[in-house]
Enzyme design. Structure first.
Site, PDB file in Angstrom:
ATOM      1  N   ASP A 203      -3.270  14.119  -5.538  1.00  0.00           N
ATOM      2  CA  ASP A 203      -2.202  14.806  -6.259  1.00  0.00           C
ATOM      3  C   ASP A 203      -2.501  14.922  -7.762  1.00  0.00           C
ATOM      4  OD1 ASP A 203       0.370  15.895  -6.705  1.00  0.00           O
ATOM      5  OD2 ASP A 203       1.182  13.905  -7.149  1.00  0.00           O
ATOM      6  N   GLU A 447      -4.184   4.713  -1.508  1.00  0.00           N
ATOM      7  CA  GLU A 447      -3.522   5.335  -0.362  1.00  0.00           C
ATOM      8  C   GLU A 447      -4.484   5.985   0.628  1.00  0.00           C
ATOM      9  OE1 GLU A 447      -0.309   7.862  -1.625  1.00  0.00           O
ATOM     10  OE2 GLU A 447       0.814   6.190  -2.461  1.00  0.00           O
ATOM     11  N   TYR A 500       8.279   5.342  -2.613  1.00  0.00           N
ATOM     12  CA  TYR A 500       9.125   6.310  -3.328  1.00  0.00           C
ATOM     13  C   TYR A 500      10.446   6.472  -2.595  1.00  0.00           C
ATOM     14  CZ  TYR A 500       5.154   7.388  -6.251  1.00  0.00           C
ATOM     15  OH  TYR A 500       4.132   7.296  -7.163  1.00  0.00           O
ATOM     16  N   GLU A 536       3.076   1.566  -7.458  1.00  0.00           N
ATOM     17  CA  GLU A 536       3.659   2.858  -7.853  1.00  0.00           C
ATOM     18  C   GLU A 536       5.110   2.888  -7.425  1.00  0.00           C
ATOM     19  OE1 GLU A 536       1.782   6.497  -6.458  1.00  0.00           O
ATOM     20  OE2 GLU A 536      -0.210   5.697  -6.892  1.00  0.00           O
TER      21      GLU A 536
HETATM   22  C1  GCB Z   1       1.391   8.695  -4.725  1.00  0.00           C
HETATM   23  C2  GCB Z   1       0.005   8.883  -5.191  1.00  0.00           C
HETATM   24  C3  GCB Z   1      -0.074   9.588  -6.514  1.00  0.00           C
HETATM   25  C4  GCB Z   1       0.939  10.733  -6.543  1.00  0.00           C
HETATM   26  C5  GCB Z   1       2.318  10.149  -6.392  1.00  0.00           C
HETATM   27  C6  GCB Z   1       3.407  11.242  -6.356  1.00  0.00           C
HETATM   28  O1  GCB Z   1       1.675   7.885  -3.882  1.00  0.00           O
HETATM   29  O2  GCB Z   1      -0.740   7.684  -5.231  1.00  0.00           O
HETATM   30  O3  GCB Z   1      -1.376  10.053  -6.716  1.00  0.00           O
HETATM   31  O4  GCB Z   1       0.845  11.494  -7.694  1.00  0.00           O
HETATM   32  O5  GCB Z   1       2.389   9.442  -5.196  1.00  0.00           O
HETATM   33  O6  GCB Z   1       3.985  11.529  -7.373  1.00  0.00           O
HETATM   34  O7  GCB Z   1       3.597  11.798  -5.290  1.00  0.00           O
END
Ligand code: GCB
Length: 641
Positions: A203, A447, A500, A536
C-alpha cells in the site's frame, strides 16, 4: 512476451550475487577522499515495446545524449513525479541515468596505492552499472547500498573524464522483494496491443529511481574493508568487542583508539579481533529514557601496511554506542531496563521527490518526532537511508529495522528463489546496519500471508539465518494473520500485530474497538507467551474535515479511534504489551484506487508535515508516557565525525 525478455535478464543476473566484504558508510579521513555525485544527471526512459532498446543499441557505449533525447533528472529523487508526463509517472521497465564527472589527477596517477570506489546508496530495483562503457557491476533490490571498485577502469583510461551509466529496472516479479507481477491485458477490444500493468500487493506508491546519494570515494589499496562491533556492560565496565576485516594484504598492523565524544581515548587495541574495556561507560540510551540519550563513542581504526616498499595507512572512524538488548516473556529490556515503544511507522515519501533523500525533510521529521515525544519507529516497509539511521543513533531514536518483505500475499512468493533472495537481502541489511545502537530488532516482513503452510519453513529459515548472522538482536515479522493460523509466529522473539478495528472491519463502529483489541491481545499472549507490540493501528482522516458525532474520514473519528486503542494499551502495557506504533507518521502516496484519496490518509501529519488533530492526541499521550519514567527533555544534536 515484450517485457519478459527484460525480466529474464533480471532473473539470470540475480543468481550470480554473492555477499563478500563490508559496506562501511563512506567517510572522509586522512586516507580517504569523497566526491558526491548528487545533482543533475542525464536520463531517458526506454519506452520501446520490449523495453530493450537501450541494450540492443548499447546506450552505455557513448554519451546518452548521442543515442537520443535525454532529460535532466535530479539524483537523489524518484523520477515519477518530476515531469508532467503520466506515462513516466507510471512507467515500468528500464530507465537510463548518466553522469560525467572529472576525477582529481591524484586519483588517477596512483594506480598502485589508490582504490577508487563507486557507491550507490540505493536504486530501485535492479541496477546495471557501466563506467566508460564497461560494465562494472549489477545489483538486485532497492533500499540497500552497493558498491564496486572501479580503479582499473578509471586509472587505465587516458583522460580524467569518467562517464557513469546506470540502467535501472523497477519491474517487480513474484520473486523480487517486494514482490509484484506483470499482467498483460490481451483483450484487444479493451486494451491496446502489448498493454500491461504492474500489480503489487503493498500500500505505497512504487516510486523508482536513484533514491540515495551516489558517491565516489578512495581508499588505499590495502584498506579497512569492514568493522563489526558488539557491546555489553556489567557493573561499571563496558565492553566493545570488535572485528576488523582488512583487504589487500595479509601483512599489516592495526591500532585502534576508542574515543569519547570530547576526543579523549578511553581504550586501545592492536589486533584484528579483540575487546575494548571501558571503565565507567556512558551507555547509549533511548531518547526520553535518560538525560543524555544517544551517547556515541568513536572507534578510530588505523591500518598500516607496506605497499611497493612504502608505508601506506588507512583510517576509518566508526560511531559506537554501548548498550544491551534483551527480550523476556513480557518485556523488552534496553540496558536491563524495560523499554516501552511509543512511536510511529514512517515511509520515505514526500511531494515531488517521492522516495528521494532530502535533508530538509529528514530534519523536519526528526523535529516532529521530538515534538511528539516519540522514542522509536519502524522502518515500514523497507530499510531507510543510512543518513536517517545515523541521526537515530545520535538522537537515541530506537529503530525496528524492516526489510522490503512487504506484499508477500501469494503462494509463489514463498518459493525457493524468493527465499534465497530474502536471505541475501537480510545479509545486506545486517551488513549495513549491524553496528547501529539504534537498531534493536530486525523485522523480516510486513503482513505476509503467514497463514499459508509454506510460510512455516520460509520464516523459520529467514529468521534462523538472520539470527545466525546477528546473534545479538531479536527478530520479528509483523503479522495481521489470525493468531491461531500464523505459521511464522512460533519463530519470532516479539509478536508484532497490526489491526484496524472499526476501519477495515466494523467500519464506523467505534464501540467495538476495546472489546476486539482486548481479545486480540489475550489470544496472542495465551498462544505464545511473548511480549506484544501493536505495530500498526489508525484511521484515515482528511485534514480539515470535521464531523461530530465522529464519522469516518473526519479528524474527530481519527482521534476517537486512537483514544479507544489507548485505553486498552493502558491496561495491557502493565502486563505484556511493550509498544504502540501509530500508522502512520504522515500521509503518503499510494496506487490509485477507490479507497485512496490521493494516497493513504492515516498520517497524524499531512504529507506536508502539518499536524492533524490526531497528532495533538498522540503528543499528549507520548509525553504522559515519557513523564511516567521521569524523563528530562534533552535537545537532540548530531555530532559530526
Ligand atoms: C497495513 C499495512 C500498511 C497499510 C495500512 C493501511 O496493514 O501494513 O502498509 O498502509 O495497513 O493503511 O491500510
Amino acid at each position: 512476451m515484450a517485457l519478459c525478455c527484460s525480466l529474464c535478464l533480471l532473473l539470470l543476473c540475480c543468481q550470480a550475487l554473492a555477499l563478500g566484504g563490508g559496506m562501511l558508510y563512506p567517510r572522509e579521513s586522512a586516507s580517504r577522499e569523497l566526491k558526491e555525485l548528487n545533482g543533475i544527471w542525464s536520463f531517458r526512459a526506454d519506452f520501446s515495446p520490449q523495453r530493450d532498446k537501450g541494450f540492443v543499441q548499447q546506450w552505455y557505449r557513448k554519451p546518452l545524449r548521442r543515442s537520443g533525447p535525454v532529460i535532466d533528472m535530479p539524483v537523489p529523487a524518484s523520477f515519477n513525479e518530476l515531469t508532467q508526463d503520466p506515462n513516466l509517472r507510471r512507467y515500468t521497465g528500464w530507465v537510463w541515468y548518466e553522469k560525467e564527472v572529472l576525477l582529481p589527477r591524484s586519483w588517477l596517477l596512483s594506480a598502485l596505492s589508490t582504490r577508487v570506489v563507486l557507491r550507490v546508496g540505493s536504486a530501485h530495483y535492479y541496477s546495471i552499472v557501466w563506467v566508460n562503457g564497461v560494465q562494472v557491476t549489477e545489483h538486485e533490490g532497492g533500499h540497500l547500498p552497493f558498491e564496486v571498485d572501479i580503479s582499473r577502469i578509471v586509472q587505465g583510461s587516458s583522460g580524467a573524464l569518467c562517464r557513469i551509466t546506470i540502467a535501472l529496472n523497477n519491474t517487480l516479479t513474484p520473486q523480487t522483494l517486494p514482490p509484484g507481477s506483470i499482467q498483460f491485458m490481451r483483450d484487444e477490444s479493451k486494451y491496446p496491443r502489448g498493454y500491461f500493468v504492474q500489480n503489487t500487493k503493498f500500500d505505497f506508491f512504487n516510486y523508482a529511481g536513484i533514491h540515495r546519494p551516489v558517491m565516489l570515494y578512495t581508499t588505499p589499496s590495502v584498506y579497512i574493508d569492514d568493522i563489526t562491533v558488539t557491546t555489553d556492560w556489567a557493573g561499571n565496565i563496558g565492553m566493545v568487542r570488535y572485528q576488523v576485516l582488512v583487504t589487500g594484504n595479509t601483512s599489516y598492523s592495526l591500532s585502534l583508539n576508542l574515543r569519547e565524544k570530547e576526543g579523549k581515548v578511553v581504550a586501545t587495541g592492536a589486533r584484528p579481533i579483540g575487546a575494548l574495556k571501558v571503565v565507567e561507560p556512558k551507555l547509549w540510551w533511548p531518547y526520553l529514557m535518560h538525560e543524555n540519550p544517544g551517547y556515541l563513542y568513536y572507534l578510530e581504526v588505523k591500518l598500516s601496511a607496506q605497499v611497493g616498499g612504502e608505508l601506506s595507512e588507512d583510517v576509518y572512524t566508526l560511531p559506537v554506542g554501548i548498550r544491551t538488548v534483551h527480550v523476556t516473556g513480557r518485556q523488552f529490556l534496553i540496558n536491563g531496563k524495560p523499554f516501552y515503544f511509543h512511536g510511529v511507522n514512517k515511509h520515505e515519501d514526500a511531494d515531488i521527490r517521492g522516495k528521494g533523500l532530502d535533508w530538509s525533510l529528514i530534519v523536519k521529521d526528526f523535529n516532529l518526532l521530538q515534538w511528539l515525544g516519540a522514542n522509536s519507529f519502524r522502518t515500514s516497509h523497507y530499510p531507510y537511508a543510512e543518513e536517517i539511521m545515523d541521526l537515530c543513533d545520535a538522537y537515541g531514536i530506537v529503530v525496528i529495522d524492516e526489510c522490503p518483505g512487504v506484499g508477500m500475499r501469494d503462494p509463489e512468493n514463498f518459493g525457493n528463489t524468493s527465499l534465497a533472495h530474502h536471505l541475501v537481502v537480510m545479509e545486506e541489511l545486517v551488513r549495513r546496519d549491524k553496528n547501529r545502537p539504534s537498531v534493536v530488532m530486525w523485522s523480516v516482513a510486513n503482513e505476509p500471508a503467514s497463514e499459508l503452510s509454506p510460510a512455516a519453513y520460509y520464516f523459520k529459515t529467514v529468521i534462523a539465518h538472520t539470527k545466525a548472522i546477528d546473534p545479538t538482536r531479536p527478530v520479528t515479522f509483523v503479522s495481521n494473520a489470525n493468531y491461531a493460523h500464523d505459521h511464522g509466529a512460533p519463530y519470532v522473539d516479539v509478536i508484532c500485530v497490526n489491526s484496524y478495528f472499526s476501519w477495515y472491519h466494523d467500519a464506523g463502529h467505534l464501540e467495538v474497538i476495546q472489546l476486539q483489541l482486548n481479545t486480540q491481545f489475550e489470544n496472542w499472549y495465551k498462544a505464545y507467551q511473548k511480549p506484544i507490540i501493536q505495530s500498526e493501528y489508525g484511521a484515515d482522516s482528511i485534514a480539515g474535515l470535521h464531523n461530530d458525532p465522529p464519522l469516518m474520514f473526519s479528524e474527530e473519528y481519527h482521534t476517537a479511534v486512537l483514544k479507544e486503542y489507548h485505553s486498552v494499551f493502558d491496561k495491557k502495557r502493565k502486563d505484556y504489551v511493550i509498544g504502540e506504533l501509530i500508522w502512520n507518521f504522515a500521509d503518503f502516496m499510494t496506487d490509485q484506487g477507490t479507497g485512496r484519496v490521493l494516497g493513504n490518509k492515516k498520517g497524524i501529519f499531512t504529507r506536508q508535515r502539518q499536524p492533524k488533530a490526531a497528532a495533538f492526541v498522540l503528543r499528549d499521550r507520548y509525553w504522559k508516557l515519557a513523564n511516567e519514567s521521569n524523563c528530562l527533555r534533552p535537545t537532540l544534536t548530531y555530532h559530526n565525525l
